[in-house]
Write a protein that holds these residues in place. Sequence first.
Motif, PDB file in Angstrom:
ATOM      1  N   ILE A 149     -13.956 -25.180  46.548  1.00 56.13           N
ATOM      2  CA  ILE A 149     -13.129 -24.123  45.968  1.00 56.13           C
ATOM      3  C   ILE A 149     -13.781 -22.775  46.238  1.00 56.13           C
ATOM      4  O   ILE A 149     -14.971 -22.586  45.959  1.00 56.13           O
ATOM      5  N   VAL A 150     -13.002 -21.869  46.797  1.00 54.39           N
ATOM      6  CA  VAL A 150     -13.446 -20.493  47.032  1.00 54.39           C
ATOM      7  C   VAL A 150     -12.529 -19.600  46.213  1.00 54.39           C
ATOM      8  O   VAL A 150     -11.323 -19.563  46.431  1.00 54.39           O
ATOM      9  N   ASN A 151     -13.105 -18.906  45.265  1.00 56.50           N
ATOM     10  CA  ASN A 151     -12.332 -18.108  44.326  1.00 56.50           C
ATOM     11  C   ASN A 151     -12.578 -16.623  44.585  1.00 56.50           C
ATOM     12  O   ASN A 151     -13.677 -16.128  44.372  1.00 56.50           O
ATOM     13  N   ASP A 152     -11.573 -15.922  45.083  1.00 54.11           N
ATOM     14  CA  ASP A 152     -11.714 -14.470  45.260  1.00 54.11           C
ATOM     15  C   ASP A 152     -10.623 -13.754  44.468  1.00 54.11           C
ATOM     16  O   ASP A 152      -9.858 -14.378  43.743  1.00 54.11           O
ATOM     17  N   LEU A 153     -10.555 -12.454  44.602  1.00 51.29           N
ATOM     18  CA  LEU A 153      -9.622 -11.689  43.797  1.00 51.29           C
ATOM     19  C   LEU A 153      -8.166 -11.952  44.178  1.00 51.29           C
ATOM     20  O   LEU A 153      -7.270 -11.809  43.344  1.00 51.29           O
ATOM     21  N   ALA A 154      -7.940 -12.346  45.421  1.00 49.70           N
ATOM     22  CA  ALA A 154      -6.566 -12.537  45.888  1.00 49.70           C
ATOM     23  C   ALA A 154      -6.005 -13.892  45.469  1.00 49.70           C
ATOM     24  O   ALA A 154      -4.902 -13.995  44.940  1.00 49.70           O
ATOM     25  N   GLU A 155      -6.763 -14.957  45.699  1.00 50.23           N
ATOM     26  CA  GLU A 155      -6.281 -16.299  45.391  1.00 50.23           C
ATOM     27  C   GLU A 155      -7.447 -17.273  45.349  1.00 50.23           C
ATOM     28  O   GLU A 155      -8.548 -16.966  45.772  1.00 50.23           O
ATOM     29  N   ARG A 156      -7.164 -18.463  44.831  1.00 52.87           N
ATOM     30  CA  ARG A 156      -8.144 -19.527  44.800  1.00 52.87           C
ATOM     31  C   ARG A 156      -7.819 -20.507  45.927  1.00 52.87           C
ATOM     32  O   ARG A 156      -6.738 -21.084  45.953  1.00 52.87           O
ATOM     33  N   VAL A 157      -8.750 -20.656  46.845  1.00 47.39           N
ATOM     34  CA  VAL A 157      -8.534 -21.514  48.010  1.00 47.39           C
ATOM     35  C   VAL A 157      -9.261 -22.839  47.807  1.00 47.39           C
ATOM     36  O   VAL A 157     -10.422 -22.875  47.400  1.00 47.39           O
ATOM     37  N   ARG A 158      -8.572 -23.933  48.100  1.00 46.67           N
ATOM     38  CA  ARG A 158      -9.157 -25.268  48.011  1.00 46.67           C
ATOM     39  C   ARG A 158      -9.139 -25.932  49.386  1.00 46.67           C
ATOM     40  O   ARG A 158      -8.104 -25.955  50.041  1.00 46.67           O
ATOM     41  N   VAL A 159     -10.278 -26.465  49.792  1.00 47.89           N
ATOM     42  CA  VAL A 159     -10.382 -27.151  51.080  1.00 47.89           C
ATOM     43  C   VAL A 159     -10.829 -28.584  50.815  1.00 47.89           C
ATOM     44  O   VAL A 159     -11.929 -28.821  50.294  1.00 47.89           O
ATOM     45  N   VAL A 160      -9.965 -29.538  51.142  1.00 47.96           N
ATOM     46  CA  VAL A 160     -10.304 -30.958  50.943  1.00 47.96           C
ATOM     47  C   VAL A 160     -11.198 -31.422  52.080  1.00 47.96           C
ATOM     48  O   VAL A 160     -10.915 -31.181  53.258  1.00 47.96           O
TER      49      VAL A 160
END
Length: 324
Positions: A149-160
């Motif tokens: 999980i990469v959480n920045d100000l724009a959105e939370r990105v999840r990479v399986v």
Amino acid sequence: MSEMKRAGSWIGVDIGGTNLRVAVIDDEGCLHGWISHAHPVALRDSDFIVTEADQALRSAGRGWRDVAGMGIGVAGLVDSSTGVVLGAANLGWWGVPLGGELSRRLGVPVVIEADVAASAEAEYAALPGDPLSPWLYVSVGTGIGACLIVNDLAERVRVVLNIGHVAVTGQSGRCSCGRYGCLETVASGHALTLAAAHRFGADPGHVLHGRAATITGTEVLAAALEGDVVSQELLVAAGRACGHAVASLVELLTPRGIGLGGGVITADSPYLAAMVEAIRRGIRSPTESSIRIDCALLGERSAVIGVVALARRRLATRDGLTVT
């Protein structure tokens, strides 16, 4: 049971490698009509999902008219944008258009996610203190999966991350995916029960010899905690193998924190202790040696909670709405 808002209820479904979990979740995030049990080994169609969802709704005192949508977490690789299960080796599903099929059948929007991404979403939200980013979640159950999980100000990105099917040096066992030497063949819950069955079955004097053919991971853990040396050895070997693989991911992805969950991960298990030790010993970067490692807080409910959160967000984005 608290009153739920009509037309605001969601159904969360978690289809793991062994167990099926279903709940009705209201707008406040409360779970109702909880169902959890082993599912059929061979899943030929989606009838079982509809049957269990019907039961959960009845238990919650609701019907399909009250359902805003459904989120389904599947133990495998999925294409969330199309609702297709690309590959779920432990379920025998390949290229199954599950989302579209169920949406047409039930008349509600259905979102499909990888169950490890769903669990990661819920566990990340439950972390104490300030959110860590990037954050790596690893789940060990019947199979093994991971999600960054990469959480920045724009959105939370999840990479399986398909960590369960990375090759392990020196291993040649056949995996459920059809290949040989995958991490799941030595470190998953399924591998653990197979190894236990072999060891116990070959030793007529072992206390679990008579249970060898049907042994479960829970029984192996219980035996280990009661002092059985063989069970302890099996758990430590499996945990160490998984820890080595996770340490490699940490070196590659440099997360600020790690979450460990899944049915095999329990606070008192020799598996967990060996896994954490292997992770810390395997990390070579000085900046990563003190990385924060947390055990999952939500247990078996994490994927159901997380997949509804992801489904609400995906459908709101589609409709141009905002979900807080």
